[in-house]
Design a protein around this motif. Structure first.
Motif, PDB file in Angstrom:
ATOM      1  N   LEU A 130       0.860  -1.178   0.000  1.00  0.00           N
ATOM      2  CA  LEU A 130       0.000   0.000   0.000  1.00  0.00           C
ATOM      3  C   LEU A 130       0.901   1.234   0.000  1.00  0.00           C
ATOM      4  O   LEU A 130       1.629   1.491   0.966  1.00  0.00           O
ATOM      5  CB  LEU A 130      -0.906  -0.016   1.236  1.00  0.00           C
ATOM      6  CG  LEU A 130      -1.846   1.173   1.417  1.00  0.00           C
ATOM      7  CD1 LEU A 130      -2.868   1.257   0.292  1.00  0.00           C
ATOM      8  CD2 LEU A 130      -2.549   1.094   2.777  1.00  0.00           C
ATOM      9  N   LEU A 131       0.856   2.009  -1.079  1.00  0.00           N
ATOM     10  CA  LEU A 131       1.770   3.137  -1.243  1.00  0.00           C
ATOM     11  C   LEU A 131       1.214   4.436  -0.687  1.00  0.00           C
ATOM     12  O   LEU A 131       1.975   5.357  -0.377  1.00  0.00           O
ATOM     13  CB  LEU A 131       2.102   3.323  -2.730  1.00  0.00           C
ATOM     14  CG  LEU A 131       2.724   2.119  -3.429  1.00  0.00           C
ATOM     15  CD1 LEU A 131       2.924   2.418  -4.918  1.00  0.00           C
ATOM     16  CD2 LEU A 131       4.049   1.739  -2.769  1.00  0.00           C
ATOM     17  N   GLY A 132      -0.098   4.533  -0.571  1.00  0.00           N
ATOM     18  CA  GLY A 132      -0.680   5.765  -0.057  1.00  0.00           C
ATOM     19  C   GLY A 132      -2.164   5.816  -0.338  1.00  0.00           C
ATOM     20  O   GLY A 132      -2.731   4.938  -0.985  1.00  0.00           O
ATOM     21  N   LYS A 133      -2.795   6.881   0.167  1.00  0.00           N
ATOM     22  CA  LYS A 133      -4.223   7.102  -0.071  1.00  0.00           C
ATOM     23  C   LYS A 133      -4.496   8.591  -0.132  1.00  0.00           C
ATOM     24  O   LYS A 133      -3.687   9.418   0.307  1.00  0.00           O
ATOM     25  CB  LYS A 133      -5.072   6.463   1.028  1.00  0.00           C
ATOM     26  CG  LYS A 133      -5.007   7.184   2.368  1.00  0.00           C
ATOM     27  CD  LYS A 133      -5.937   6.544   3.397  1.00  0.00           C
ATOM     28  CE  LYS A 133      -5.838   7.290   4.738  1.00  0.00           C
ATOM     29  NZ  LYS A 133      -6.676   6.654   5.785  1.00  0.00           N
ATOM     30  N   HIS A 134      -5.653   8.917  -0.686  1.00  0.00           N
ATOM     31  CA  HIS A 134      -6.147  10.290  -0.679  1.00  0.00           C
ATOM     32  C   HIS A 134      -7.610  10.268  -0.289  1.00  0.00           C
ATOM     33  O   HIS A 134      -8.395   9.474  -0.820  1.00  0.00           O
ATOM     34  CB  HIS A 134      -5.992  10.944  -2.046  1.00  0.00           C
ATOM     35  CG  HIS A 134      -6.753  12.232  -2.171  1.00  0.00           C
ATOM     36  ND1 HIS A 134      -6.451  13.342  -1.404  1.00  0.00           N
ATOM     37  CD2 HIS A 134      -7.830  12.584  -2.929  1.00  0.00           C
ATOM     38  CE1 HIS A 134      -7.291  14.321  -1.699  1.00  0.00           C
ATOM     39  NE2 HIS A 134      -8.143  13.884  -2.616  1.00  0.00           N
ATOM     40  N   ARG A 135      -7.999  11.137   0.634  1.00  0.00           N
ATOM     41  CA  ARG A 135      -9.398  11.293   1.020  1.00  0.00           C
ATOM     42  C   ARG A 135      -9.963  12.552   0.374  1.00  0.00           C
ATOM     43  O   ARG A 135      -9.346  13.617   0.436  1.00  0.00           O
ATOM     44  CB  ARG A 135      -9.534  11.415   2.543  1.00  0.00           C
ATOM     45  CG  ARG A 135      -9.327  10.119   3.304  1.00  0.00           C
ATOM     46  CD  ARG A 135      -9.396  10.367   4.802  1.00  0.00           C
ATOM     47  NE  ARG A 135      -9.410   9.122   5.580  1.00  0.00           N
ATOM     48  CZ  ARG A 135      -9.363   9.062   6.900  1.00  0.00           C
ATOM     49  NH1 ARG A 135      -9.309  10.198   7.611  1.00  0.00           N
ATOM     50  NH2 ARG A 135      -9.387   7.901   7.521  1.00  0.00           N
ATOM     51  N   LYS A 136     -11.136  12.409  -0.222  1.00  0.00           N
ATOM     52  CA  LYS A 136     -11.791  13.546  -0.858  1.00  0.00           C
ATOM     53  C   LYS A 136     -11.957  14.686   0.134  1.00  0.00           C
ATOM     54  O   LYS A 136     -12.474  14.502   1.237  1.00  0.00           O
ATOM     55  CB  LYS A 136     -13.164  13.106  -1.397  1.00  0.00           C
ATOM     56  CG  LYS A 136     -13.833  14.100  -2.334  1.00  0.00           C
ATOM     57  CD  LYS A 136     -15.096  13.486  -2.939  1.00  0.00           C
ATOM     58  CE  LYS A 136     -15.714  14.376  -3.993  1.00  0.00           C
ATOM     59  NZ  LYS A 136     -16.917  13.762  -4.611  1.00  0.00           N
ATOM     60  N   LEU A 137     -11.525  15.876  -0.255  1.00  0.00           N
ATOM     61  CA  LEU A 137     -11.518  17.013   0.651  1.00  0.00           C
ATOM     62  C   LEU A 137     -12.920  17.520   0.959  1.00  0.00           C
ATOM     63  O   LEU A 137     -13.236  17.855   2.105  1.00  0.00           O
ATOM     64  CB  LEU A 137     -10.687  18.147   0.053  1.00  0.00           C
ATOM     65  CG  LEU A 137      -9.180  17.899  -0.064  1.00  0.00           C
ATOM     66  CD1 LEU A 137      -8.530  18.992  -0.895  1.00  0.00           C
ATOM     67  CD2 LEU A 137      -8.545  17.824   1.315  1.00  0.00           C
ATOM     68  N   VAL A 138     -13.766  17.588  -0.064  1.00  0.00           N
ATOM     69  CA  VAL A 138     -15.120  18.096   0.120  1.00  0.00           C
ATOM     70  C   VAL A 138     -16.100  17.209  -0.645  1.00  0.00           C
ATOM     71  O   VAL A 138     -16.174  17.292  -1.868  1.00  0.00           O
ATOM     72  CB  VAL A 138     -15.265  19.551  -0.366  1.00  0.00           C
ATOM     73  CG1 VAL A 138     -16.677  20.062  -0.086  1.00  0.00           C
ATOM     74  CG2 VAL A 138     -14.241  20.460   0.290  1.00  0.00           C
ATOM     75  N   PRO A 139     -16.842  16.347   0.028  1.00  0.00           N
ATOM     76  CA  PRO A 139     -17.913  15.618  -0.649  1.00  0.00           C
ATOM     77  C   PRO A 139     -18.923  16.613  -1.219  1.00  0.00           C
ATOM     78  O   PRO A 139     -19.208  17.651  -0.622  1.00  0.00           O
ATOM     79  CB  PRO A 139     -18.521  14.756   0.461  1.00  0.00           C
ATOM     80  CG  PRO A 139     -17.427  14.637   1.490  1.00  0.00           C
ATOM     81  CD  PRO A 139     -16.702  15.943   1.435  1.00  0.00           C
ATOM     82  N   THR A 140     -19.478  16.266  -2.377  1.00  0.00           N
ATOM     83  CA  THR A 140     -20.313  17.204  -3.121  1.00  0.00           C
ATOM     84  C   THR A 140     -21.795  17.019  -2.800  1.00  0.00           C
ATOM     85  O   THR A 140     -22.314  15.907  -2.849  1.00  0.00           O
ATOM     86  CB  THR A 140     -20.089  17.013  -4.631  1.00  0.00           C
ATOM     87  OG1 THR A 140     -18.706  17.200  -4.919  1.00  0.00           O
ATOM     88  CG2 THR A 140     -20.919  18.000  -5.433  1.00  0.00           C
ATOM     89  N   GLY A 141     -22.474  18.107  -2.482  1.00  0.00           N
ATOM     90  CA  GLY A 141     -23.907  18.072  -2.277  1.00  0.00           C
ATOM     91  C   GLY A 141     -24.316  17.062  -1.214  1.00  0.00           C
ATOM     92  O   GLY A 141     -23.791  17.050  -0.099  1.00  0.00           O
TER      93      GLY A 141
END
Length: 315
Positions: A130-141
């Motif tokens: 597992l090299l890394g992850k990104h979490r969505k900064l702002v979920p939409t609507g």
């Protein structure tokens, strides 16, 4: 840096809220991509375990229903912890096929409450790590009812033998400062998993390619009502909708904004493309957004990359 790279892009959907269905599709498409000679395989936004398009989860301003809570609990059970048993299984798939895997997932908080979900991307290397992850900064609507907000600690860029990989999820790509933060990390291949199948999304992909002088890979789900379990409490929310709920639009764009693979619509499929990574440097000859075309004497961006937490325990 290696100059020639074959990549593959998945346009498909699992059975909604069915983690096993999603993991099986990851394995199947990874095998197909390996047979095509690909080294990098990209999956759509929240492929594990599905984007609940059209569902309301019984939510109205000021009230929620018992049935909606039950559907949310089902979604929660289909989410994964990072790292955890499911990422290990995905790592095995990567190792068996020798692929870099980039997969959109619903992540369950494994550190604090255990209840909050996040819309995340995970990056897995061909050795299964597992090299890394990104979490969505702002979920939409209405997504904000389902997923929490990521922070600057997961603005992740991965070094590979063929260049740096990073990206943003769906409408995060409309956030200029978030894009600039990744440009400054030298992204060569921009990953843009999405749930947006509109024509205007294609303009976004081409703009990012021209702005970042990078390859842009966008992967979307092709979703039909048949992928929704009929026993969902909220199935009635989509009962009157068309059979095709999301037409796709996955595509690959080159660093000067031209299509390498044009968008695929109205069908499931695997897109394959050969990328000449030498074109990235060539394209930045006259425009390098984080280099000679930046003006640090005029503009300055501060990015907070420290993980945010409400409680800090000190011994």
């Amino acid at each position: 840096m290696e100059h020639q790279l074959r990549i593959a892009v998945v346009q498909a959907a699992p059975v909604l809220f069915d983690k096993e269905s999603a993991l099986e599709k990851v394995a199947d498409y990874a095998a197909q991509a390996r047979n095509e000679g690909a080294r990098l395989l990209v999956f759509p936004e929240v492929f594990v375990s599905g984007y609940p398009r059209g569902l309301t989860f019984g939510a109205r301003v000021g009230s929620r229903t018992v049935e909606g809570r039950e559907d949310f609990a089902r979604y929660w059970r289909s989410a994964i912890v990072i790292p955890g048993e499911d990422t290990s299984r995905l790592g095995e798939i990567a190792r068996e096929t020798g692929l870099y895997l980039v997969i959109g997932v619903v992540e369950r908080d494994g550190e604090f409450s255990g209840a909050t979900l996040y819309n995340s991307i995970i990056y897995i290397g061909p050795d299964g790590e597992l090299l890394g992850k990104h979490r969505k900064l702002v979920p939409t609507g209405s997504e904000r009812l389902l997923w929490g907000q990521g922070d600057g600690s997961t603005l992740t860029v991965i070094d590979t033998p063929f260049g740096r990989i990073g990206g943003l999820i769906c409408w995060e790509n409309y956030m200029p400062l978030a894009r600039m933060a990744l440009y400054a990390k030298g992204v060569d291949i921009w990953i843009a998993p999405t749930a947006d199948s509109r024509d205007t999304w294609q303009a976004t992909l081409q703009h990012i390619a021209c702005e970042g002088r990078c390859y842009v890979i966008s992967s979307n789900q092709f979703v039909t009502k048949s992928t929704y379990p009929s026993d969902l409490q909220g199935y009635g929310d989509i009962a009157g909708d068309e059979q095709i709920l999301c037409r796709g639009g996955s595509a690959v764009v080159g660093p000067l904004g031209e299509y390498i693979v044009k968008p695929l619509f109205n069908e499931e499929g695997l897109l394959v493309a050969d990328l000449d990574m030498a074109l990235v440097a060539q394209s930045r000859f006259d425009f390098d957004v984080a280099g000679h075309y930046s003006r640090p004497d005029v503009f300055e961006l501060t990015v907070h990359e420290t993980k945010q937490t409400i409680v800090n325990f000190k011994g």
